[in-house]
Motif scaffolding. Sequence first.
Motif, PDB file in Angstrom:
ATOM      1  N   THR A 138       0.845  -1.183   0.000  1.00 45.95           N
ATOM      2  CA  THR A 138       0.000   0.000   0.000  1.00 45.95           C
ATOM      3  C   THR A 138       0.884   1.238   0.000  1.00 45.95           C
ATOM      4  OG1 THR A 138      -1.690  -1.147   1.240  1.00 45.95           O
ATOM      5  CG2 THR A 138      -1.794   1.248   1.251  1.00 45.95           C
ATOM      6  N   THR A 188       2.321   4.749  12.623  1.00 49.63           N
ATOM      7  CA  THR A 188       2.266   4.568  11.169  1.00 49.63           C
ATOM      8  C   THR A 188       3.525   5.110  10.510  1.00 49.63           C
ATOM      9  OG1 THR A 188      -0.154   4.662  11.160  1.00 49.63           O
ATOM     10  CG2 THR A 188       0.963   5.138   9.083  1.00 49.63           C
ATOM     11  N   TYR A 208       2.320  -4.059   3.285  1.00 48.87           N
ATOM     12  CA  TYR A 208       1.810  -3.176   4.334  1.00 48.87           C
ATOM     13  C   TYR A 208       0.342  -2.896   4.064  1.00 48.87           C
ATOM     14  CZ  TYR A 208       0.522   1.114   6.692  1.00 48.87           C
ATOM     15  OH  TYR A 208      -0.155   2.041   7.443  1.00 48.87           O
ATOM     16  N   SER A 210      -3.558  -1.704   6.370  1.00 45.24           N
ATOM     17  CA  SER A 210      -4.285  -1.530   7.623  1.00 45.24           C
ATOM     18  C   SER A 210      -5.062  -2.810   7.923  1.00 45.24           C
ATOM     19  CB  SER A 210      -5.262  -0.354   7.519  1.00 45.24           C
ATOM     20  OG  SER A 210      -6.280  -0.645   6.572  1.00 45.24           O
ATOM     21  N   GLU A 212      -8.066  -2.938   8.608  1.00 50.54           N
ATOM     22  CA  GLU A 212      -9.344  -2.795   7.897  1.00 50.54           C
ATOM     23  C   GLU A 212      -9.216  -3.308   6.461  1.00 50.54           C
ATOM     24  OE1 GLU A 212     -12.742   0.639   7.126  1.00 50.54           O
ATOM     25  OE2 GLU A 212     -10.713   1.206   7.674  1.00 50.54           O
ATOM     26  N   LYS A 213      -8.109  -2.954   5.806  1.00 50.18           N
ATOM     27  CA  LYS A 213      -7.910  -3.422   4.436  1.00 50.18           C
ATOM     28  C   LYS A 213      -7.711  -4.935   4.417  1.00 50.18           C
ATOM     29  CE  LYS A 213      -5.241  -2.863   0.217  1.00 50.18           C
ATOM     30  NZ  LYS A 213      -4.144  -2.184  -0.491  1.00 50.18           N
ATOM     31  N   ASP A 243      -1.364  -2.453  10.255  1.00 52.38           N
ATOM     32  CA  ASP A 243      -1.550  -1.235  11.051  1.00 52.38           C
ATOM     33  C   ASP A 243      -2.928  -1.227  11.705  1.00 52.38           C
ATOM     34  OD1 ASP A 243      -0.801   1.182  12.087  1.00 52.38           O
ATOM     35  OD2 ASP A 243      -0.705   2.240  10.182  1.00 52.38           O
ATOM     36  N   ASP A 244      -3.009  -0.715  12.931  1.00 53.24           N
ATOM     37  CA  ASP A 244      -4.276  -0.557  13.658  1.00 53.24           C
ATOM     38  C   ASP A 244      -4.995  -1.891  13.839  1.00 53.24           C
ATOM     39  OD1 ASP A 244      -4.097   2.197  14.089  1.00 53.24           O
ATOM     40  OD2 ASP A 244      -4.864   2.642  12.096  1.00 53.24           O
ATOM     41  N   SER A 275       0.814  -2.793  14.611  1.00 53.29           N
ATOM     42  CA  SER A 275       0.575  -1.644  15.489  1.00 53.29           C
ATOM     43  C   SER A 275      -0.853  -1.680  16.003  1.00 53.29           C
ATOM     44  CB  SER A 275       0.825  -0.322  14.748  1.00 53.29           C
ATOM     45  OG  SER A 275      -0.290   0.019  13.936  1.00 53.29           O
TER      46      SER A 275
END
Length: 475
Positions: A138, A188, A208, A210, A212-213, A243-244, A275
């Motif tokens: 990403t 991030t 990489y 998130s 959500e993705k 991430d997240d 993360s």
Amino acid sequence: MTIGVDDDESAFSGLHNGEGLEESWLRICARLKDEVGEVEYRTWLTKIALGPVDDDEITLLLPTRFLRDWVRSQYGDRLSDLWHQEVPFLRRVELQVARAGDPVAPTPPASRPSAPVQAEESAPTRPAVPDRNSDLVTALDSRFTFDTFVVGKPNEFAYACARRVAEKPSSAGFNPLFLYGGVGLGKTHLMHAIGSELLKTGQVSVAYMSAEKFMYRFIAAIRSQSTIEFKEQLRSVDVLMIDDLQFLIGKDNTQEEFFHTFNALVDAGRQIVVSADKSPSDLSGLEDRLRTRLGCGMVADIHATTFELRISILESKAATSGVVVPAKVLEFLAHKITSNVRELEGALNRLIAHANLFGRPVTLEATQDVLHDILKAHDRRVTIEEIQKKVAEHWNIRLTDMSSARRARNVARPRQVAMYLAKQLTSRSLPEIGRKFGNRDHTTVMHAVSRVSELMERDAAFAEDVELLRRMLES
């Protein structure tokens, strides 16, 4: 034709010349298809390619490490048995990941008959090698590098851990690397910096995304019946960064998929970087087994920023902007916006843009006008105790001096400023203010307010100090 033990030398020569080798492979593939069924065969085994023969060892090639590891664990023994039935003198059947230029012959599809095939059907082809620049990478933000990350006490440990992973991925004790902290503190930024640093080498594949993705891609793979490709793509990378992760709380199926992806990569010696807004032990809603695995590597906390770190961040940003931003404005912003570095930088960006668009200097008054909505969001009731603490910090005196009997000028002047601000910023009466300053009489407070007002009219620098304190306290 099965090669007999007594024919070792001629069989050895024939294999090196490619004679009969592809026919043996076709028979093995037909046996496997009959044993495992067409669906399983098509899913896992059609991507095996016949590689070179080296002495008494034959190599089978697969396009990704994930497939190589899966086939080795699920079908490795059976492949060896079948090859030894065809070529008894073989010492070893090796499974490897294909490289560009490897001489290979294709695996027949599930529907291909086991009879010998035409020459053109068995023409060598090269298996696909995983694309290291797939859409899993990403768009890493080129601004988020280690060089642009401002290091201070609250984030120095996380920064050092991120640097170590970028230099030596999969190091013992650093896999996985789990970064956690509040919103806008730099998690991030560090993940993008790791990815950018690793991609510079050109030898490491990085994915990489998130959390959500990750979930949306997993759902899309289920709907399109391409979950195998999704798993293969993720598990073939050298470094996976999510991430997240807190976004996966409550998404049980996605958690399950991430857990298996996590295990596959770590077990294969690949690096994981994750993360979240909380530490693994505090992420209630995650499965215990996943929480345990996340905490088994290096866990690094990014603490809330200090005033000094916020000033450093603003100075670094302002230095590259081409706009002169007075130190008093930077101090005001650093005091005003304390919880979120992203919002802090955004506020400075807005000031710089305003100055560039209208050709006006950046001042405290302009800052208050331009950032009125941000400042309003931080509005709160000011207490006398907060005023005393802020003034004492500003002039570097002890908080107890606010209520002491000391009359030295370096103590008395800040005390008078604190009384003045208490009168300006609170609804307390003069006697109430006096009691907070060591039970002083209300006339003492009146004198302090009058004296500070006079000094502000005569001394611009002093007036600016008092105004800065007032603006910071109103945050």
